[in-house]
Enzyme design. Sequence first.
Site, PDB file in Angstrom:
ATOM      1  N   ARG A 173     -22.688  59.377  12.576  1.00  0.00           N
ATOM      2  CA  ARG A 173     -22.876  58.281  13.538  1.00  0.00           C
ATOM      3  C   ARG A 173     -24.351  58.044  13.832  1.00  0.00           C
ATOM      4  NH1 ARG A 173     -20.291  59.823  18.572  1.00  0.00           N
ATOM      5  NH2 ARG A 173     -20.760  61.896  17.812  1.00  0.00           N
ATOM      6  N   ASN A 212     -16.386  58.153  16.493  1.00  0.00           N
ATOM      7  CA  ASN A 212     -15.398  59.038  15.888  1.00  0.00           C
ATOM      8  C   ASN A 212     -14.004  58.596  16.303  1.00  0.00           C
ATOM      9  OD1 ASN A 212     -17.304  60.677  14.663  1.00  0.00           O
ATOM     10  ND2 ASN A 212     -17.322  62.162  16.317  1.00  0.00           N
TER      11      ASN A 212
END
Length: 96
Positions: A24, A42
């Site tokens: 990320r 996520n």
Amino acid sequence: MAKAHDTHARRWHVRGRVQGVFFRASTREQAQALGLTGYARNLPDGRVEVLAVGSPDALDRLETWLREGPRMARVEGLETQAVPPPEPLPAGFRTD
């Protein structure tokens, strides 16, 4: 600032070893360098969802990067979907 009708948006679901490997944060760095806004987060099933808004060229370049991800990731699949740009447009690129 661009209007929603001047921009494009895509959503990706990335699967493989993509959580716990700075996926990320690395996606945010790539997106910011390309001038994209949106998010990477996520998902409970182990995938990462990415939504990005910007020019078609920048979205293509991010998609190419997402197919590999950062050094420690192992991307096993990438689902791509063109979506309408959200309103209001995101102001930056965040990681949730």
